[in-house]
Structure formats: structure tokens, C-alpha cells
Design an enzyme around this catalytic site. Structure first.
Site, PDB file in Angstrom:
ATOM      1  N   HIS A  43       0.863  -1.188   0.000  1.00 39.39           N
ATOM      2  CA  HIS A  43       0.000   0.000   0.000  1.00 39.39           C
ATOM      3  C   HIS A  43       0.901   1.242   0.000  1.00 39.39           C
ATOM      4  O   HIS A  43       1.187   1.807   1.061  1.00 39.39           O
ATOM      5  CB  HIS A  43      -0.892  -0.029   1.247  1.00 39.39           C
ATOM      6  CG  HIS A  43      -1.990   0.978   1.241  1.00 39.39           C
ATOM      7  ND1 HIS A  43      -3.246   0.719   1.733  1.00 39.39           N
ATOM      8  CD2 HIS A  43      -2.042   2.258   0.810  1.00 39.39           C
ATOM      9  CE1 HIS A  43      -4.011   1.787   1.604  1.00 39.39           C
ATOM     10  NE2 HIS A  43      -3.298   2.741   1.062  1.00 39.39           N
ATOM     11  N   GLU A  70      -2.554  -1.580  -3.265  1.00 38.18           N
ATOM     12  CA  GLU A  70      -3.675  -0.790  -2.754  1.00 38.18           C
ATOM     13  C   GLU A  70      -3.302   0.677  -2.739  1.00 38.18           C
ATOM     14  O   GLU A  70      -2.131   1.011  -2.536  1.00 38.18           O
ATOM     15  CB  GLU A  70      -3.946  -1.120  -1.287  1.00 38.18           C
ATOM     16  CG  GLU A  70      -4.235  -2.525  -0.957  1.00 38.18           C
ATOM     17  CD  GLU A  70      -4.287  -2.725   0.565  1.00 38.18           C
ATOM     18  OE1 GLU A  70      -4.785  -3.774   0.961  1.00 38.18           O
ATOM     19  OE2 GLU A  70      -3.828  -1.851   1.334  1.00 38.18           O
ATOM     20  N   HIS A 190      -8.487  -5.514   6.980  1.00 34.03           N
ATOM     21  CA  HIS A 190      -8.271  -4.512   8.023  1.00 34.03           C
ATOM     22  C   HIS A 190      -8.581  -5.077   9.398  1.00 34.03           C
ATOM     23  O   HIS A 190      -9.704  -5.482   9.664  1.00 34.03           O
ATOM     24  CB  HIS A 190      -9.081  -3.225   7.803  1.00 34.03           C
ATOM     25  CG  HIS A 190      -8.242  -2.024   8.133  1.00 34.03           C
ATOM     26  ND1 HIS A 190      -7.959  -1.664   9.423  1.00 34.03           N
ATOM     27  CD2 HIS A 190      -7.566  -1.172   7.339  1.00 34.03           C
ATOM     28  CE1 HIS A 190      -7.157  -0.611   9.391  1.00 34.03           C
ATOM     29  NE2 HIS A 190      -6.888  -0.293   8.148  1.00 34.03           N
TER      30      HIS A 190
HETATM   31  N1  PXP Z   1      -6.917  -3.449   3.258  1.00 32.52           N
HETATM   32  C1  PXP Z   1      -6.635  -2.142   3.126  1.00 32.52           C
HETATM   33  C2  PXP Z   1      -7.329  -1.375   2.066  1.00 32.52           C
HETATM   34  C3  PXP Z   1      -5.689  -1.510   3.946  1.00 32.52           C
HETATM   35  O1  PXP Z   1      -5.421  -0.214   3.800  1.00 32.52           O
HETATM   36  C4  PXP Z   1      -5.026  -2.274   4.918  1.00 32.52           C
HETATM   37  C5  PXP Z   1      -3.981  -1.625   5.784  1.00 32.52           C
HETATM   38  O2  PXP Z   1      -2.969  -1.098   4.995  1.00 32.52           O
HETATM   39  C6  PXP Z   1      -5.343  -3.638   5.020  1.00 32.52           C
HETATM   40  C7  PXP Z   1      -6.294  -4.201   4.192  1.00 32.52           C
HETATM   41  C8  PXP Z   1      -4.675  -4.525   6.022  1.00 32.52           C
HETATM   42  O3  PXP Z   1      -5.030  -4.125   7.297  1.00 32.52           O
HETATM   43  P1  PXP Z   1      -4.207  -4.663   8.563  1.00 32.52           P
HETATM   44  O4  PXP Z   1      -2.832  -4.078   8.443  1.00 32.52           O
HETATM   45  O5  PXP Z   1      -4.971  -4.134   9.725  1.00 32.52           O
HETATM   46  O6  PXP Z   1      -4.201  -6.144   8.470  1.00 32.52           O
END
Ligand code: PXP
Length: 237
Positions: A43, A70, A190
Site C-alpha cells: 500500500h 492498494e 483490516h
Molecule cells: N486493506 C486495506 C485497504 C488496507 O489499507 C489495509 C492496511 O494497509 C489492510 C487491508 C490490512 O489491514 P491490517 O494491516 O490491519 O491487516
């Protein structure tokens, strides 16, 4: 089968704390895949505080599973994705100063913008997913943008899991059912972790992929990266 895509941003955060190349992000991506990850997620954010734009280009050459990028589709991000050509791009409406993603798209308000951006990626042969709160109207509008998938934003689920897991998952079940009915694939991510992942997996039909970063990298401090990836994979059964 639900794929586990490991988000390696946090590994880059550790590297950036010292300015050298330890830990090596390219090696980490190769290792995660050899340890059982079905994909790698990054990301890149405009301030490049974790994954940097030049990491993304280097990673492309070593990813033999699925590469998911992402981010907020601003011009630099769009150029990077089109240059890299990952398997999937996940569009996230995060503001420049957000600590982490904190909301899904309003696909009704942003329909024209998203439709235009999604077309660019799809014309380049890249699958598109849009980050979404579990709200049925938003999925229906998402379908009209031309996206292939949605990624359910699971922070709310994770936060309420300990209080009442059945209630916490209700909106996700409904939203995922609608998505499947209208032909959209369903991803999620997330704050998923070893405690809440299996219940989510068992209740969401056709869950194609979860992307997990923060908890997985934290757990790997205790269990090691290889064991941790296997422990997360075991939760997707
Ligand atoms: N999906 C998206 C769109 C995110 O921005 C993130 C965090 O960068 C995640 C998934 C993964 O989240 P986590 O780091 O809490 O597992």
C-alpha cells in the site's frame, strides 16, 4: 479457497526506521510466498513512509503468486500501477495524512470518478477491487463502476467481535450476499487477526481473498514468519 495475501508494508516501516536495507523487503516477499502466502499486498502512500514507489517496481519481478497494490488513485499512484501491472489493484479513499485506511468509498458520490479510473486499469488487464464499508447500497453502486470485486473494510467487525460476534458480522454477511448475487467478487481486510479471522471466513460465502498486515507481522515477532503464515492459513479452513 480463500487466498491469504500478506501485506508487507509494516516490514518496510521497520526498514525505514534505520535508513538501510534491513529487513530486505524483496527477500521478505519471496519468503512470505515460500512460507505459504497466496499473494503479496503493498500500500504505497504519497509520503512513502512504508512501501516506497521504487520498492513496488522491484517487487514485481519476484512475485510468483498474486500481486495486489492498494491505494488512493491519484495520478502518481495510477502511473505506478499501470507501469507495474499487478494482478489486482485495490482502490482506497485514504487521505494523505491518514495513519491507516479508515473508510470505504462512497461509490454513489464518486461513481463517475471511479468508473473513469477503473476503466484505465481494466484496459491494462488489471483486476480491480474497491474498498467498501458493509453497506448494501454501496455495493450496488460499486457494480455500476465496472469494478470486478469489493474489499470489505473489516475494522468495524474486528472492533465489535469481542462484544457480539454474530451482530458484528451481520452487515458483512448481507453485503457479501448481494455482491455475489450481482457478480462481484468479495475480498476483505483490516484488523483481521488470529482470533477473528476464522469466524469471518466461515460466515462470508465466496470470500476470495483476505489481505492482512499489522496483526500478522506483530504475531510473527512471537511465532516467526513461517509459522505465523501457516497459522493464518489454518484459519481459512
Ligand atoms: N486493506 C486495506 C485497504 C488496507 O489499507 C489495509 C492496511 O494497509 C489492510 C487491508 C490490512 O489491514 P491490517 O494491516 O490491519 O491487516
Amino acid at each position: 479457497m480463500t487466498k491469504l495475501s500478506v501485506n508487507i508494508n509494516k516490514i518496510a516501516t521497520i526498514r525505514n526506521a534505520r535508513g538501510g536495507n534491513m529487513p530486505d523487503i524483496v527477500k521478505a516477499a519471496i519468503d512470505c510466498q515460500n512460507f505459504g502466502a497466496d499473494g503479496i499486498t503493498v500500500h504505497p502512500r504519497p509520503d512513502q513512509r512504508h512501501i516506497r514507489y521504487n520498492d513496488v517496481l522491484k517487487l514485481k519481478d519476484v512475485i510468483f503468486t498474486e500481486f495486489n497494490i492498494e491505494g488512493n488513485p491519484q495520478p502518481d499512484f495510477i502511473d505506478l500501477v499501470l507501469k507495474t501491472k499487478p494482478h489486482q489493484v485495490t482502490l482506497v479513499p485514504d487521505s494523505v495524512d491518514a495513519i491507516t485506511s479508515n473508510a470505504g468509498w462512497d461509490t454513489i458520490k464518486n461513481k463517475i470518478f471511479l468508473t473513469d479510473v477503473i476503466k484505465k486499469f481494466k484496459d491494462a488487464g488489471i483486476r480491480v477491487s474497491v474498498f467498501l464499508d458493509p453497506v448494501p447500497e454501496q455495493v450496488i453502486a460499486a457494480k455500476e463502476t465496472g469494478t470486478d470485486r469489493i474489499e470489505l473494510y473489516t475494522e468495524n467487525y474486528a472492533e465489535n467481535f469481542g462484544l457480539d460476534r454474530n451482530k458484528a458480522i451481520e452487515d458483512y454477511v448481507k453485503t457479501a450476499e448481494i455482491a455475489s448475487k450481482i457478480g462481484l467478487g468479495v475480498n476483505a481486510g483490516h484488523d483481521l487477526n488470529l482470533e477473528n479471522l476464522n469466524f469471518f471466513y466461515k460466515n462470508i460465502q465466496n470470500l476470495e481473498e483476505v489481505s492482512i498486515g499489522h496483526a500478522l507481522i506483530c504475531d510473527s515477532l512471537y511465532y516467526g514468519l513461517q509459522n505465523t503464515i501457516q497459522m493464518y492459513k489454518a484459519k481459512l479452513k
